[in-house]
Motif scaffolding. Structure first.
Motif, PDB file in Angstrom:
ATOM      1  N   ALA B  41       0.946  -1.294   0.049  1.00  0.00           N
ATOM      2  CA  ALA B  41       0.080  -0.059  -0.215  1.00  0.00           C
ATOM      3  C   ALA B  41       0.909   1.140   0.034  1.00  0.00           C
ATOM      4  CB  ALA B  41      -0.736  -0.019   1.110  1.00  0.00           C
ATOM      5  N   ILE B  44       2.284   1.699  -3.382  1.00  0.00           N
ATOM      6  CA  ILE B  44       1.291   2.406  -4.290  1.00  0.00           C
ATOM      7  C   ILE B  44       1.107   3.737  -4.163  1.00  0.00           C
ATOM      8  CG2 ILE B  44      -0.929   2.146  -5.493  1.00  0.00           C
ATOM      9  CD1 ILE B  44      -0.882  -0.855  -4.617  1.00  0.00           C
ATOM     10  N   ASP B  45       1.197   4.184  -2.766  1.00  0.00           N
ATOM     11  CA  ASP B  45       1.003   5.629  -2.375  1.00  0.00           C
ATOM     12  C   ASP B  45       2.106   6.320  -2.784  1.00  0.00           C
ATOM     13  OD1 ASP B  45      -1.569   4.997  -0.949  1.00  0.00           O
ATOM     14  OD2 ASP B  45      -0.248   5.042   1.022  1.00  0.00           O
ATOM     15  N   SER B 110     -10.380  -0.281 -15.617  1.00  0.00           N
ATOM     16  CA  SER B 110      -9.723   1.176 -15.355  1.00  0.00           C
ATOM     17  C   SER B 110      -8.305   0.961 -15.249  1.00  0.00           C
ATOM     18  CB  SER B 110     -10.097   1.085 -13.700  1.00  0.00           C
ATOM     19  OG  SER B 110      -9.812  -0.175 -13.072  1.00  0.00           O
ATOM     20  N   ARG B 114      -0.580   2.979 -13.718  1.00  0.00           N
ATOM     21  CA  ARG B 114      -0.290   2.985 -12.278  1.00  0.00           C
ATOM     22  C   ARG B 114       0.924   3.171 -11.725  1.00  0.00           C
ATOM     23  NH1 ARG B 114      -5.376   0.821  -9.000  1.00  0.00           N
ATOM     24  NH2 ARG B 114      -3.630   0.425  -7.500  1.00  0.00           N
ATOM     25  N   ARG B 119      -2.755   6.063  -8.675  1.00  0.00           N
ATOM     26  CA  ARG B 119      -3.957   5.641  -9.010  1.00  0.00           C
ATOM     27  C   ARG B 119      -4.872   6.400  -9.872  1.00  0.00           C
ATOM     28  NH1 ARG B 119      -3.260   5.252  -3.276  1.00  0.00           N
ATOM     29  NH2 ARG B 119      -3.013   2.994  -2.478  1.00  0.00           N
ATOM     30  N   PRO B 120      -5.802   5.646 -10.516  1.00  0.00           N
ATOM     31  CA  PRO B 120      -6.393   6.593 -11.466  1.00  0.00           C
ATOM     32  C   PRO B 120      -7.539   7.429 -10.642  1.00  0.00           C
ATOM     33  CG  PRO B 120      -7.395   4.555 -11.371  1.00  0.00           C
ATOM     34  CD  PRO B 120      -5.988   4.444 -10.662  1.00  0.00           C
ATOM     35  N   PRO B 121      -8.039   8.862 -11.131  1.00  0.00           N
ATOM     36  CA  PRO B 121      -8.949   9.539 -10.664  1.00  0.00           C
ATOM     37  C   PRO B 121     -10.275   8.737 -10.702  1.00  0.00           C
ATOM     38  CG  PRO B 121      -8.177  10.408 -13.114  1.00  0.00           C
ATOM     39  CD  PRO B 121      -7.260   9.333 -12.449  1.00  0.00           C
ATOM     40  N   ALA B 122     -11.151   9.230 -10.162  1.00  0.00           N
ATOM     41  CA  ALA B 122     -12.459   8.556 -10.111  1.00  0.00           C
ATOM     42  C   ALA B 122     -13.234   8.490 -11.248  1.00  0.00           C
ATOM     43  CB  ALA B 122     -13.470   9.099  -8.722  1.00  0.00           C
ATOM     44  N   TRP B 123     -13.256   9.659 -11.994  1.00  0.00           N
ATOM     45  CA  TRP B 123     -13.922   9.756 -13.027  1.00  0.00           C
ATOM     46  C   TRP B 123     -13.412   8.824 -14.554  1.00  0.00           C
ATOM     47  CZ3 TRP B 123     -10.751  10.913 -17.161  1.00  0.00           C
ATOM     48  CH2 TRP B 123      -9.586  11.793 -16.953  1.00  0.00           C
ATOM     49  N   LYS B 125     -12.678   5.731 -13.608  1.00  0.00           N
ATOM     50  CA  LYS B 125     -13.185   4.530 -13.438  1.00  0.00           C
ATOM     51  C   LYS B 125     -14.479   4.596 -13.739  1.00  0.00           C
ATOM     52  CE  LYS B 125     -11.439   4.526  -9.113  1.00  0.00           C
ATOM     53  NZ  LYS B 125     -10.957   4.276  -7.935  1.00  0.00           N
TER      54      LYS B 125
END
Lengths: 100, 207
Positions: B41, B44-45, B110, B114, B119-123, B125
């Motif tokens: 984690a 990834i962060d 999605s 990465r 991580r991808p933005p919410a929109w 996905k």
């Protein structure tokens, strides 16, 4: 008729929703677990996607992103005989009781 | 249709507990430890759009580097100290020019670069972007405030589990005197997906 996940060109008139939200800790862990399972050779992105694709339309559209990932990872782990659904159900019950 | 990107309510309660149960079982079975999960984690962060912006700004100032990046992104990234994990899918950098504008989507899910920009933005996905961008890319671009001349060819690139794309935006005019570090600040997450352009120096002044 394309499958539930295959969204290119699906009728959709919704505007793009630009809002972001802070990730919950459990979502962050699911995200990481996906990476760990990848490293261990227990799943690939294609497999995860295939599991997500196998959901019915209602489930696909009602679950949030990391909820789908959780369901898909469970599917892959059970398929590979690493754990059973009964084991997960039992563990969930224990965890639930511990939280009460 | 109400789309659920963010987890909340009963589903979230159920799945967060289910995820915890799965993790505990994996730990009991010796497949991984909680430490492995938390280390991953953190890893990834640690990736963010700033990493991509740094690489792309370097490509703006060094044309030979740019050629190497476009030819073989993974090797070129290594030159700058970005060693992508072995399990990371193949990454390709596509250059936006006066004639061609590339934008990336993952219609199936999605998939996103990465390993280099997080991580991808919410929109990205969301169903609206995934469904609409392949039918009406210019309309979608407009929603991001991006209007392109009709003469520019717009190419929508569909990502997959095996192939990811990072867009090298056009370097804005009037940036000749800027340092690489200043240039990197012009390269936004949206411009690396191709729904936006790099910020112009005038825009930074007005912010």
């Amino acid at each position: 008729m394309p499958k539930v996940h295959d969204r290119g060109g699906w009728p959709n008139e919704d505007p793009i929703d630009h809002s972001e939200h802070e990730m919950e800790e459990w979502e962050r862990k699911v995200d990481a677990l996906n990476g760990v399972l990848g490293e261990r050779g227990l799943k690939t992105s294609d497999q995860l996607r295939r599991a997500i694709e196998s959901m019915d339309l209602e489930t696909y559209e009602s679950l949030a992103y990391y909820e789908k990932w959780t369901a898909a990872m469970e599917m892959l782990l059970v398929e590979q005989g690493i754990m059973t659904t009964d084991e997960i159900d039992a563990k969930m019950k224990t965890l639930e009781q511990g939280k009460k | 249709m109400v789309e659920k990107g963010h987890s909340h309510g009963d589903n979230a309660k159920y799945y967060s507990l289910r995820a915890e149960a799965i993790q505990e079982l994996l730990i009991e079975k010796g497949i991984c430890s909680m430490d492995d999960i938390l280390t991953m984690a953190d890893q990834i962060d640690s990736r963010s759009p700033e990493d991509g912006a740094k690489v792309l700004a370097h490509a703006w100032v060094d044309s030979e580097y740019k050629a190497r990046l476009l030819a073989d992104a993974e090797t070129a990234l290594m030159e700058l100290g970005y060693d992508l994990p072995e399990t990371a899918p193949k990454l390709t950098v596509l250059e936006n020019t006066d004639d061609v504008h590339n934008m990336a989507v993952c219609t199936l899910c999605s998939c996103y670069p990465r390993a280099i920009i997080g991580r991808p933005p919410a929109w990205y996905k969301g169903l609206a972007y995934r469904s609409r961008v392949v039918v009406d890319p210019r309309g979608v671009l407009k929603e991001f405030g991006t209007e392109l001349d009709e003469s520019i060819e717009v190419r929508v690139i569909d990502s997959s589990a095996d192939f990811r794309y990072l867009i090298l935006p056009k370097r804005p005019a009037g940036t000749e005197e800027m340092s690489e570090e200043e240039l990197a600040k012009l390269i936004t997450q949206e411009s690396m997906i191709g729904v936006g352009l790099a910020v112009s120096p005038e825009q930074t002044k007005s912010i």
